[in-house]
Design a protein around this motif. Sequence first.
Motif, PDB file in Angstrom:
ATOM      1  N   LYS A  52      19.983  38.208 -43.971  1.00  0.00           N
ATOM      2  CA  LYS A  52      18.933  37.371 -43.376  1.00  0.00           C
ATOM      3  C   LYS A  52      18.403  38.007 -42.096  1.00  0.00           C
ATOM      4  CE  LYS A  52      21.319  33.070 -44.726  1.00  0.00           C
ATOM      5  NZ  LYS A  52      21.751  31.769 -44.212  1.00  0.00           N
ATOM      6  N   GLU A 182      27.503  27.021 -49.720  1.00  0.00           N
ATOM      7  CA  GLU A 182      26.263  26.536 -49.110  1.00  0.00           C
ATOM      8  C   GLU A 182      26.593  25.791 -47.824  1.00  0.00           C
ATOM      9  OE1 GLU A 182      23.471  24.647 -51.703  1.00  0.00           O
ATOM     10  OE2 GLU A 182      22.011  24.506 -50.076  1.00  0.00           O
ATOM     11  N   SER A 184      24.259  26.203 -44.522  1.00  0.00           N
ATOM     12  CA  SER A 184      22.977  25.779 -43.954  1.00  0.00           C
ATOM     13  C   SER A 184      21.868  25.932 -44.992  1.00  0.00           C
ATOM     14  CB  SER A 184      22.656  26.554 -42.674  1.00  0.00           C
ATOM     15  OG  SER A 184      22.581  27.938 -42.900  1.00  0.00           O
ATOM     16  N   THR A 187      21.326  30.948 -48.045  1.00  0.00           N
ATOM     17  CA  THR A 187      21.929  31.851 -49.027  1.00  0.00           C
ATOM     18  C   THR A 187      21.707  31.311 -50.442  1.00  0.00           C
ATOM     19  OG1 THR A 187      23.569  32.537 -47.419  1.00  0.00           O
ATOM     20  CG2 THR A 187      24.105  32.923 -49.735  1.00  0.00           C
ATOM     21  N   TYR A 276      34.143  28.465 -45.514  1.00  0.00           N
ATOM     22  CA  TYR A 276      33.094  28.665 -46.520  1.00  0.00           C
ATOM     23  C   TYR A 276      33.632  29.178 -47.852  1.00  0.00           C
ATOM     24  CZ  TYR A 276      29.858  28.441 -42.543  1.00  0.00           C
ATOM     25  OH  TYR A 276      29.157  28.056 -41.440  1.00  0.00           O
ATOM     26  N   THR A 277      34.107  30.420 -47.832  1.00  0.00           N
ATOM     27  CA  THR A 277      34.359  31.099 -49.106  1.00  0.00           C
ATOM     28  C   THR A 277      35.592  30.556 -49.824  1.00  0.00           C
ATOM     29  OG1 THR A 277      35.493  32.847 -47.853  1.00  0.00           O
ATOM     30  CG2 THR A 277      33.192  33.219 -48.426  1.00  0.00           C
ATOM     31  N   SER A 304      30.838  35.742 -49.172  1.00  0.00           N
ATOM     32  CA  SER A 304      29.835  35.783 -48.102  1.00  0.00           C
ATOM     33  C   SER A 304      30.436  36.100 -46.734  1.00  0.00           C
ATOM     34  CB  SER A 304      29.067  34.462 -48.083  1.00  0.00           C
ATOM     35  OG  SER A 304      29.951  33.363 -48.229  1.00  0.00           O
ATOM     36  N   GLY A 306      33.107  35.771 -43.432  1.00  0.00           N
ATOM     37  CA  GLY A 306      33.851  34.738 -42.712  1.00  0.00           C
ATOM     38  C   GLY A 306      35.122  35.223 -42.059  1.00  0.00           C
TER      39      GLY A 306
HETATM   40  C1  LIG Z   1      27.023  31.014 -42.998  1.00  0.00           C
HETATM   41  C2  LIG Z   1      28.025  31.296 -44.025  1.00  0.00           C
HETATM   42  C3  LIG Z   1      27.889  30.801 -45.345  1.00  0.00           C
HETATM   43  C4  LIG Z   1      26.831  29.841 -45.749  1.00  0.00           C
HETATM   44  O1  LIG Z   1      25.566  30.418 -45.890  1.00  0.00           O
HETATM   45  P1  LIG Z   1      24.291  29.532 -45.606  1.00  0.00           P
HETATM   46  O2  LIG Z   1      23.161  30.435 -45.872  1.00  0.00           O
HETATM   47  O3  LIG Z   1      24.396  29.091 -44.181  1.00  0.00           O
HETATM   48  O4  LIG Z   1      24.336  28.358 -46.523  1.00  0.00           O
HETATM   49  C5  LIG Z   1      28.818  31.186 -46.287  1.00  0.00           C
HETATM   50  N1  LIG Z   1      29.855  31.976 -45.962  1.00  0.00           N
HETATM   51  C6  LIG Z   1      30.029  32.437 -44.721  1.00  0.00           C
HETATM   52  C7  LIG Z   1      31.222  33.264 -44.454  1.00  0.00           C
HETATM   53  C8  LIG Z   1      29.123  32.122 -43.703  1.00  0.00           C
HETATM   54  O5  LIG Z   1      29.324  32.587 -42.457  1.00  0.00           O
END
Ligand SMILES: *Cc1c(COP(=O)(O)O)cnc(C)c1O
Length: 315
Positions: A52, A182, A184, A187, A276-277, A304, A306
């Motif tokens: 992003k 998900e 925010s 992604t 998140y993950t 993603s 973290g």
């Molecule tokens: C921010 C984040 C997400 C979520 O992504 P969004 O685009 O904010 O929904 C997923 N995994 C990790 C590790 C993040 O830092």
Amino acid sequence: MKSLDSFPRVSLGIFPTPIRKLESISRLLGREVYIKRDDLTGLGLGGNKIRKLEFLLAQAKAQGAEIVFTTGGAQSNHAMLTAAAAGKLGMKAILVLKQRGVTACVGNQLLERLMGTDVRFVDTDDYADIYEEMDRIGRELGRPYYKIPCGGSNALGALGYVDCAREIAGQGLHFDHIVCAEGSGGTMAGLALGAKLFLPGTKVHGMMVDTDPFDQITPELMRQAAQLLEAPIEITPRDYALRDMCGPGYAIPSPAGNAAVALMAEREGIFLDPVYTGKAFAGLLEMAEEGAFAEGERVLFLHSGGAGGLFALGG
Ligand SMILES: *Cc1c(COP(=O)(O)O)cnc(C)c1O
């Protein structure tokens, strides 16, 4: 439709990120499960925000910004990665963070101290207060500034994940399902729009780790990103699937998420995070259990990142 390549972009990460089969977990589930290593995007400790930021910070540069503001909770991976990226590009990051979560000098707070990042906490739950505070600081400093929303999740940021879908299309394997976290929304929205454009026959599943109205946020962000691309498509509820994996609350580890972190660590030697993950992978495991993946279908899990928060929250 405009080409993704026509948007200004700065180079921050190492792409394409690898896709590998999770051999041991595939055996366990009786399904072919692959992982896309967006934890290896190559800046900071890696993670999804780098894609992003390549679009967002290009716009900041083009507008002549010297200061980049962003926000999130105390352990925001996005805020830490924004600071890393801004520093690399010769801009100053100022993080205006919600005074929520682990504010001690561990995890992402420690990484920010190592970078010498200007971090300011605001005791509020309202992002409107935060954006106002950014404007106040910006005016006080009298330098040109650029504000990135929480998570970098606006239409321009989401293009990073439209591009990720295009990248997956170029990596050779067809996937029936993609599963991502998900938080925010950028992604998931980017991937779901990108799948519509570049991955016919692939369904994207967003594992919600917060309590925001993602059934509205997801299609709205998809529409806005499609508009940026001037893509003449209509977004319908069939273009995305959502699943609530938040558990006790955003950034509060859940038993299912922690078990998924442990399973991935034990069986594949890959570290997920509890915010998140881990919760997203727990969703994938639940879906497999429920029979959501047919025999012979291929599933891709988006890792993603973290890692920063892992050392503040444990598992
Ligand atoms: C921010 C984040 C997400 C979520 O992504 P969004 O685009 O904010 O929904 C997923 N995994 C990790 C590790 C993040 O830092």
